[in-house]
Design a protein around this motif. Structure first.
Motif, short mmCIF file in Angstrom:
data_model
loop_
_atom_site.label_atom_id
_atom_site.label_comp_id
_atom_site.label_asym_id
_atom_site.label_seq_id
_atom_site.Cartn_x
_atom_site.Cartn_y
_atom_site.Cartn_z
N VAL A 109 0.87 -1.18 0.00
CA VAL A 109 0.00 0.00 0.00
C VAL A 109 0.91 1.22 0.00
CG1 VAL A 109 -1.76 1.31 1.24
CG2 VAL A 109 -1.84 -1.20 1.25
N LEU A 110 0.70 2.12 -0.95
CA LEU A 110 1.53 3.31 -1.07
C LEU A 110 0.69 4.55 -0.75
CD1 LEU A 110 3.45 2.58 -4.40
CD2 LEU A 110 4.10 1.98 -2.05
N THR A 111 1.21 5.39 0.14
CA THR A 111 0.56 6.65 0.49
C THR A 111 1.58 7.77 0.36
OG1 THR A 111 -0.89 5.51 2.05
CG2 THR A 111 -0.76 7.90 2.23
N HIS A 112 1.27 8.75 -0.46
CA HIS A 112 2.15 9.90 -0.67
C HIS A 112 1.31 11.17 -0.74
CE1 HIS A 112 4.50 6.57 -2.61
NE2 HIS A 112 5.47 7.12 -1.90
N ARG A 113 2.00 12.29 -0.70
CA ARG A 113 1.36 13.57 -0.97
C ARG A 113 1.88 14.04 -2.33
NH1 ARG A 113 -1.82 16.34 2.18
NH2 ARG A 113 -2.20 18.56 1.84
N LEU A 114 0.96 14.29 -3.26
CA LEU A 114 1.34 14.62 -4.63
C LEU A 114 0.98 16.07 -4.95
CD1 LEU A 114 0.19 11.43 -6.59
CD2 LEU A 114 2.36 11.86 -5.40
N TYR A 115 1.90 16.72 -5.65
CA TYR A 115 1.69 18.10 -6.08
C TYR A 115 1.87 18.18 -7.59
CZ TYR A 115 2.60 23.03 -7.05
OH TYR A 115 2.58 24.29 -7.58
N LYS A 116 0.89 18.76 -8.27
CA LYS A 116 0.96 18.91 -9.72
C LYS A 116 1.34 20.34 -10.09
CE LYS A 116 -1.63 18.46 -14.04
NZ LYS A 116 -2.91 18.11 -14.68
N ASN A 117 2.41 20.48 -10.85
CA ASN A 117 2.80 21.76 -11.42
C ASN A 117 2.03 21.95 -12.72
OD1 ASN A 117 4.14 23.83 -12.94
ND2 ASN A 117 5.96 23.57 -11.66
N SER A 118 1.05 22.84 -12.71
CA SER A 118 0.18 23.02 -13.87
C SER A 118 0.93 23.56 -15.09
CB SER A 118 -0.98 23.96 -13.52
OG SER A 118 -1.76 23.43 -12.49
N ASP A 119 2.02 24.28 -14.86
CA ASP A 119 2.79 24.85 -15.97
C ASP A 119 3.55 23.78 -16.73
OD1 ASP A 119 1.93 27.43 -15.36
OD2 ASP A 119 3.60 27.78 -13.98
N THR A 120 4.12 22.83 -16.00
CA THR A 120 4.93 21.78 -16.63
C THR A 120 4.17 20.47 -16.83
OG1 THR A 120 5.76 21.00 -14.50
CG2 THR A 120 7.03 22.74 -15.61
N ASN A 121 2.99 20.34 -16.21
CA ASN A 121 2.21 19.10 -16.22
C ASN A 121 3.01 17.94 -15.63
OD1 ASN A 121 -0.20 17.68 -16.68
ND2 ASN A 121 0.56 16.89 -18.63
N ILE A 122 3.81 18.26 -14.62
CA ILE A 122 4.59 17.25 -13.92
C ILE A 122 4.06 17.13 -12.49
CG2 ILE A 122 6.87 16.66 -13.01
CD1 ILE A 122 6.86 16.33 -15.95
N VAL A 123 3.89 15.91 -12.03
CA VAL A 123 3.45 15.65 -10.66
C VAL A 123 4.63 15.13 -9.86
CG1 VAL A 123 1.88 14.31 -9.20
CG2 VAL A 123 1.10 15.15 -11.43
N GLU A 124 4.78 15.62 -8.64
CA GLU A 124 5.89 15.18 -7.81
C GLU A 124 5.40 14.82 -6.42
OE1 GLU A 124 8.74 18.23 -6.85
OE2 GLU A 124 7.24 19.82 -7.13
N VAL A 125 6.17 13.96 -5.76
CA VAL A 125 5.91 13.62 -4.36
C VAL A 125 6.52 14.71 -3.48
CG1 VAL A 125 6.36 11.97 -2.51
CG2 VAL A 125 5.86 11.16 -4.82
N VAL A 126 5.72 15.26 -2.55
CA VAL A 126 6.20 16.29 -1.65
C VAL A 126 6.08 15.77 -0.22
CG1 VAL A 126 5.63 18.19 -3.21
CG2 VAL A 126 3.92 17.40 -1.56
N PRO A 127 6.85 16.36 0.72
CA PRO A 127 6.76 15.92 2.12
C PRO A 127 5.34 15.99 2.65
CG PRO A 127 8.68 17.32 1.81
CD PRO A 127 7.90 17.39 0.53
N SER A 128 4.99 15.05 3.49
CA SER A 128 3.62 14.93 4.00
C SER A 128 3.21 16.12 4.86
CB SER A 128 3.45 13.64 4.80
OG SER A 128 4.37 13.60 5.87
N ASN A 129 4.18 16.87 5.38
CA ASN A 129 3.85 18.02 6.23
C ASN A 129 3.68 19.31 5.44
OD1 ASN A 129 6.48 18.44 5.54
ND2 ASN A 129 7.27 18.63 7.64
N GLN A 130 3.81 19.24 4.12
CA GLN A 130 3.60 20.43 3.29
C GLN A 130 2.12 20.64 3.02
OE1 GLN A 130 5.78 21.11 -0.24
NE2 GLN A 130 7.80 20.77 0.67
N GLU A 131 1.73 21.92 2.95
CA GLU A 131 0.33 22.23 2.67
C GLU A 131 -0.02 21.97 1.21
OE1 GLU A 131 -0.95 26.06 3.87
OE2 GLU A 131 -0.38 25.81 5.96
N LYS A 132 0.95 22.21 0.32
CA LYS A 132 0.64 22.00 -1.10
C LYS A 132 0.58 20.50 -1.38
CE LYS A 132 5.31 22.07 -3.15
NZ LYS A 132 6.16 22.73 -4.15
N GLY A 133 -0.22 20.17 -2.37
CA GLY A 133 -0.37 18.78 -2.74
C GLY A 133 -1.58 18.13 -2.11
#
Length: 229
Positions: A109-133
């Motif tokens: 089971v995988l749990t991450h926080r994901l943030y999408k950069n709308s300009d680049t259309n790239i999604v990245e994993v960000v730290p779980s304590n970040q508000e973005k994503g």
């Protein structure tokens, strides 16, 4: 099998007064974007317009351009509203098959926080304590191994952009042919990720319905015996 008779042609898995379920070809957009390339929504409207004027067609969910498999569309507003609620309530079950590199465990089971950069259309994993994503969760089970590749059955608990691709790649199991997040391959507009099962309540009858789709008879799917029994 019935097809849309468009360019490109799209196989129709099921159709009634309320639903249209199709097999999206790899490389075809789910809906129109800035490229002007063919997309499922436009092509299926072309198909419906041969028998009705100004047909309604609602896109219930999307598949990334390189991904193939089952897509669910609604042929009237009531069906669209009903199915969209099922998506929000997470009662539509979607199963994907993915072929990956790396060394995935037998299940996980995988749990991450994901943030999408709308300009680049790239999604990245960000730290779980970040508000973005946004929180993303999936589960998987390994079905078979062959020549350093692994066939996984993947179930989504959330539906985030590029979710399966990003989460598996982040853990070291990139999807075969994923030019954006995985192996260093040219953009062939196809990769080994396929929507193979949909389970949901029919928006008119409220009966549970299930649709399944076999993998294509092409590399690397043909390396796995379970995919072509």
């Amino acid at each position: 099998m019935k097809q849309t008779q468009t360019d490109p042609n799209i196989p129709i898995i099921y159709e009634d007064e309320h639903l249209l379920i199709i097999e999206k070809p790899a490389g075809v957009l789910s809906q129109k974007d800035h490229t002007g390339d063919p997309d499922v929504l436009t092509l299926c409207k072309q198909y419906l317009s041969r028998s009705q004027n100004n047909p309604f067609l609602g896109l219930i969910h999307r598949l990334d351009r390189p991904v193939s498999g089952l897509m669910l569309l609604a042929k009237n507003r009531n069906a669209a509203n009903n199915l969209s609620k099922q998506v929000r309530d997470r009662t539509i079950q979607k199963t994907y098959w993915a072929i990956t590199a790396g060394s995935p465990p037998r299940n996980g089971v995988l749990t991450h926080r994901l943030y999408k950069n709308s300009d680049t259309n790239i999604v990245e994993v960000v730290p779980s304590n970040q508000e973005k994503g946004k929180r993303a969760e999936l589960s998987f089970a390994k079905l078979e191994e062959s020549d350093n590749l692994h066939l996984l059955s993947v179930h989504l608990q959330t539906g985030r952009p590029h979710q399966i691709r990003v989460q598996l790649a982040h853990e070291g199991y990139p999807i075969w042919g994923d030019y954006k997040y995985g192996q260093n391959q040219p953009d062939g507009r196809t990769m080994a990720l396929r929507a193979v099962e949909l389970v949901f309540k029919h928006p008119h009858t409220a009966q549970h319905v299930q649709f399944e789709l076999a993998p294509p008879s092409e590399h690397p799917w043909t390396q796995f015996s379970i995919a072509h029994q």
